[in-house]
Design an enzyme around this catalytic site. Structure first.
Site, PDB file in Angstrom:
ATOM      1  N   ASP A 141       5.367  12.865  -2.067  1.00  0.00           N
ATOM      2  CA  ASP A 141       4.177  13.045  -0.750  1.00  0.00           C
ATOM      3  C   ASP A 141       4.067  13.931  -0.107  1.00  0.00           C
ATOM      4  O   ASP A 141       5.974  14.891  -0.248  1.00  0.00           O
ATOM      5  CB  ASP A 141       4.981  11.716   0.539  1.00  0.00           C
ATOM      6  N   CYS A 146      -2.910   2.691   0.037  1.00  0.00           N
ATOM      7  CA  CYS A 146      -1.817   1.801   1.042  1.00  0.00           C
ATOM      8  C   CYS A 146      -2.190   1.681   2.178  1.00  0.00           C
ATOM      9  O   CYS A 146      -3.150   2.213   2.226  1.00  0.00           O
ATOM     10  CB  CYS A 146      -0.592   2.821   0.365  1.00  0.00           C
TER      11      CYS A 146
HETATM   12  O1  LIG Z   1       1.015   4.770   6.075  1.00  0.00           O
HETATM   13  C1  LIG Z   1       2.066   4.955   6.766  1.00  0.00           C
HETATM   14  O2  LIG Z   1       1.370   4.952   7.659  1.00  0.00           O
HETATM   15  C2  LIG Z   1       3.126   4.771   6.291  1.00  0.00           C
HETATM   16  C3  LIG Z   1       4.143   4.896   7.430  1.00  0.00           C
HETATM   17  C4  LIG Z   1       5.673   5.065   7.144  1.00  0.00           C
HETATM   18  C5  LIG Z   1       6.022   5.632   5.703  1.00  0.00           C
HETATM   19  C6  LIG Z   1       5.424   5.093   4.768  1.00  0.00           C
HETATM   20  C7  LIG Z   1       3.661   5.425   5.584  1.00  0.00           C
HETATM   21  N1  LIG Z   1       2.711   5.488   3.857  1.00  0.00           N
HETATM   22  C8  LIG Z   1       3.388   5.675   2.580  1.00  0.00           C
HETATM   23  C9  LIG Z   1       2.218   5.321   1.795  1.00  0.00           C
HETATM   24  O3  LIG Z   1       2.401   5.814   0.484  1.00  0.00           O
HETATM   25  C10 LIG Z   1       0.609   6.872   2.530  1.00  0.00           C
HETATM   26  O4  LIG Z   1       0.080   6.048   1.624  1.00  0.00           O
HETATM   27  C11 LIG Z   1       1.758   7.817   1.968  1.00  0.00           C
HETATM   28  O5  LIG Z   1       1.908   8.873   2.979  1.00  0.00           O
HETATM   29  C12 LIG Z   1      -0.040   9.453   1.838  1.00  0.00           C
HETATM   30  O6  LIG Z   1      -0.691   8.968   2.701  1.00  0.00           O
HETATM   31  P1  LIG Z   1      -1.490   9.707   3.286  1.00  0.00           P
HETATM   32  O7  LIG Z   1      -1.301  11.561   3.182  1.00  0.00           O
HETATM   33  O8  LIG Z   1      -2.275   9.290   3.928  1.00  0.00           O
HETATM   34  O9  LIG Z   1      -2.668   9.362   1.889  1.00  0.00           O
END
Ligand SMILES: O=C(O)c1ccccc1NCC(=O)[C@H](O)[C@H](O)COP(=O)(O)O
Length: 210
Positions: A130, A6
């Site tokens: 999440d 993502c």
């Molecule tokens: O990633 C972002 O900036 C974000 C911003 C606002 C809403 C959702 C967002 N991300 C969503 C996702 O699916 C990410 O992959 C998920 O939160 C996992 O993130 P991480 O902990 O960095 O792997």
């Protein structure tokens, strides 16, 4: 297992990540995110990808007309709802976009919260669990308490997200049994700039389980 990477912002990285083994790519349509991409950026990335790669737009508390417009204009195959959308909103979105995959993200902070997942399963294709963070909607880099998820077995597929990396993925998957995984900050150099070496290492680790 489905693997969603993502927060893609660069078309060349989307092609490289798909060829390393990702089954889905996520594009952040939340303007406050450092990983935000416009419709034309998404369209450019999606156009280059093989048809078997799922392309998911990530939204938070956007309206159905707004989501629909972006999905149609950019050619996305799916929508991830990452805000406070209620089950009825998911139902309404399904009516508006019957052929588009709907993922509902839940930012989990307690077992009671996890119980509310059942309210969504009828209206979505998959859930995405999440980490809850008081200031950030997603991309936090923080892991969930995986022990909370050991008995989690909803009536629909689900993705594990939150702070996953090549270094902790095998430990996570030894504790929980999701249908898919989702990673963002754990495979990047800076927000939106993916680190292809980290992505490659992730798929090496996943390959070692087979
Ligand atoms: O990633 C972002 O900036 C974000 C911003 C606002 C809403 C959702 C967002 N991300 C969503 C996702 O699916 C990410 O992959 C998920 O939160 C996992 O993130 P991480 O902990 O960095 O792997």
């Amino acid at each position: 297992m489905r693997v969603k990477i993502c927060g893609i912002t660069q078309p060349q990285q989307s092609i490289a990540i798909a060829s390393l083994g990702a089954t889905a790519l996520g594009f952040i349509c939340v303007p406050t995110s450092p990983r935000y991409v416009t419709t034309s950026q998404i369209r450019a990335a999606v156009a280059e990808l093989p048809a078997n790669i799922d392309t998911i737009g990530v939204f938070a508390n956007a309206s159905i007309p707004e989501i629909s417009q972006i999905v149609v204009d950019s050619g996305l195959t799916g929508v991830q709802l990452h805000g406070d959308e209620l089950p009825d909103f998911c139902y309404q979105l399904r009516q508006a976009l019957p052929n588009v995959e709907i993922l509902k993200a839940m930012r989990i902070n307690s077992l009671e919260h996890l119980d509310t997942a059942a309210d969504y399963t009828e209206y979505v294709n998959a859930l995405l669990l999440d980490t809850y963070h008081p200031q950030q909607l997603g991309g936090t880099g923080k892991t969930l308490d995986w022990t909370m998820l050991e008995q989690f077995n909803p009536n629909c597929p689900w993705f594990l997200a939150g702070g996953l990396t090549a270094d902790n993925i095998l430990e996570a998957l030894s504790q929980v049994n999701p249908s898919g995984i989702d990673l963002s900050s754990g495979v990047e150099r800076t927000p939106g700039d993916k680190d292809l070496d980290k992505v490659a290492k992730l798929f090496e680790k996943l390959g070692s389980r087979e």
